[in-house]
Design a protein around this motif. Sequence first.
Motif, PDB file in Angstrom:
ATOM      1  N   GLY A 286       0.790  -1.221   0.000  1.00 38.40           N
ATOM      2  CA  GLY A 286       0.000   0.000   0.000  1.00 38.40           C
ATOM      3  C   GLY A 286       0.823   1.273   0.000  1.00 38.40           C
ATOM      4  N   VAL A 287       1.988   1.268   0.664  1.00 36.24           N
ATOM      5  CA  VAL A 287       2.824   2.469   0.686  1.00 36.24           C
ATOM      6  C   VAL A 287       3.299   2.795  -0.729  1.00 36.24           C
ATOM      7  N   ARG A 288       3.813   1.791  -1.420  1.00 34.50           N
ATOM      8  CA  ARG A 288       4.340   2.024  -2.761  1.00 34.50           C
ATOM      9  C   ARG A 288       3.234   2.268  -3.778  1.00 34.50           C
ATOM     10  N   ASN A 289       2.130   1.544  -3.650  1.00 37.40           N
ATOM     11  CA  ASN A 289       1.103   1.582  -4.692  1.00 37.40           C
ATOM     12  C   ASN A 289      -0.028   2.563  -4.439  1.00 37.40           C
ATOM     13  N   LYS A 290      -0.210   3.014  -3.189  1.00 39.84           N
ATOM     14  CA  LYS A 290      -1.327   3.914  -2.898  1.00 39.84           C
ATOM     15  C   LYS A 290      -0.887   5.239  -2.283  1.00 39.84           C
ATOM     16  N   ILE A 291      -0.107   5.161  -1.192  1.00 36.55           N
ATOM     17  CA  ILE A 291       0.205   6.385  -0.458  1.00 36.55           C
ATOM     18  C   ILE A 291       1.106   7.307  -1.256  1.00 36.55           C
ATOM     19  N   ILE A 292       2.207   6.779  -1.778  1.00 37.80           N
ATOM     20  CA  ILE A 292       3.159   7.623  -2.513  1.00 37.80           C
ATOM     21  C   ILE A 292       2.552   8.145  -3.818  1.00 37.80           C
ATOM     22  N   PRO A 293       2.061   7.284  -4.708  1.00 37.51           N
ATOM     23  CA  PRO A 293       1.478   7.818  -5.958  1.00 37.51           C
ATOM     24  C   PRO A 293       0.219   8.640  -5.712  1.00 37.51           C
ATOM     25  N   GLY A 294      -0.535   8.324  -4.636  1.00 37.95           N
ATOM     26  CA  GLY A 294      -1.744   9.087  -4.345  1.00 37.95           C
ATOM     27  C   GLY A 294      -1.449  10.531  -3.999  1.00 37.95           C
ATOM     28  N   MET A 295      -0.415  10.770  -3.189  1.00 40.12           N
ATOM     29  CA  MET A 295      -0.050  12.141  -2.829  1.00 40.12           C
ATOM     30  C   MET A 295       0.614  12.863  -3.996  1.00 40.12           C
ATOM     31  N   ARG A 296       1.395  12.161  -4.774  1.00 46.00           N
ATOM     32  CA  ARG A 296       2.004  12.794  -5.953  1.00 46.00           C
ATOM     33  C   ARG A 296       0.932  13.270  -6.922  1.00 46.00           C
ATOM     34  N   ALA A 297      -0.070  12.433  -7.153  1.00 46.45           N
ATOM     35  CA  ALA A 297      -1.136  12.803  -8.077  1.00 46.45           C
ATOM     36  C   ALA A 297      -2.017  13.906  -7.506  1.00 46.45           C
TER      37      ALA A 297
END
Length: 323
Positions: A286-297
Amino acid sequence: MLSKPGRDVLAVTVTQGPDKPYARLHNGRKTYYMRVGNSSREASREELGRMYQASGWLRYGLKPAPGASLDTLDIRRLRDYLSRILAGDVPGESDVEGWESLLRNLELMTESAGQLVATIDGALLFGRKPNRFVPQSGVRAICYPGSDADYATRADEDLRGPLVPLGAADGSLVEIGLVDQAWDFVRRNTTPTAHLDGPRRVDRWEYPESVIREAVVNALVHRDYSVAGTDIMFLIYSDRLEIQSPGRLPNTVTPQSMKLGMRYARNQTLVNVMRDYGYVDARGMGVRNKIIPGMRAHNGTEPELIEEENRFTVRLWKTPKTG
């Protein structure tokens, strides 16, 4: 390493083994030590327990929650989980033996002092009042008006209750669990912006819901519940949001390895059940696939993963930092 001229220096490197923690054996007595700063001292009973938990030898969630009988569990939530989520058979209302046998097989109950009681995991997931048996089971949610912690707060709440929600047959929520309570706190204490998408009004929250949910779930299912006396801290500041989990990261996990997608589970039963509800990423990244890309987007910011001696923090920025 400092040495005097003309003196030989022997450097010994000991590789990490699979059977941690290691003990010093002297006069037939085993002693366990832990490193604190530049010195070593004997580990306390609680610290030794956390060492075994970090090594994978001990699953804290399988320990009994004294006094937590079948009556202290929310049968409505258990029935919803077994029938709607797992599509399985459910014992009859008065079939106590059937319920106890089933919950024992699911590792949600265990025997203690000749009685069957809920496990720590069972109380956390399905307890009517989990904090009665696991006082450190909640979330302390605070919203500050500025960028620093202060006595003055906009909101200060203790979020309590089972991890999982109670659902209806159509999938709608009848009662929310801790994850949804945390998101509800964000909704009530942040200000969305709105725009029109055709005739439809679309709200854009200060933080994306999917990221908040993932970060909260991670904190709830991976925190070290053997650390008593402190809840998960959910802190909203004027410029950021922080989620602080008590305890250190387990075993060889580091913030960098989490960013790369390393999978780990300190509390496997919690992970399994929350995955059944769809709260946990099926791939465990979830950190790699949701949290990081979610905040970048969302706003182009980079989440910060901060490991300290006695806690782990996920920090999300409201807007990109300047300067």
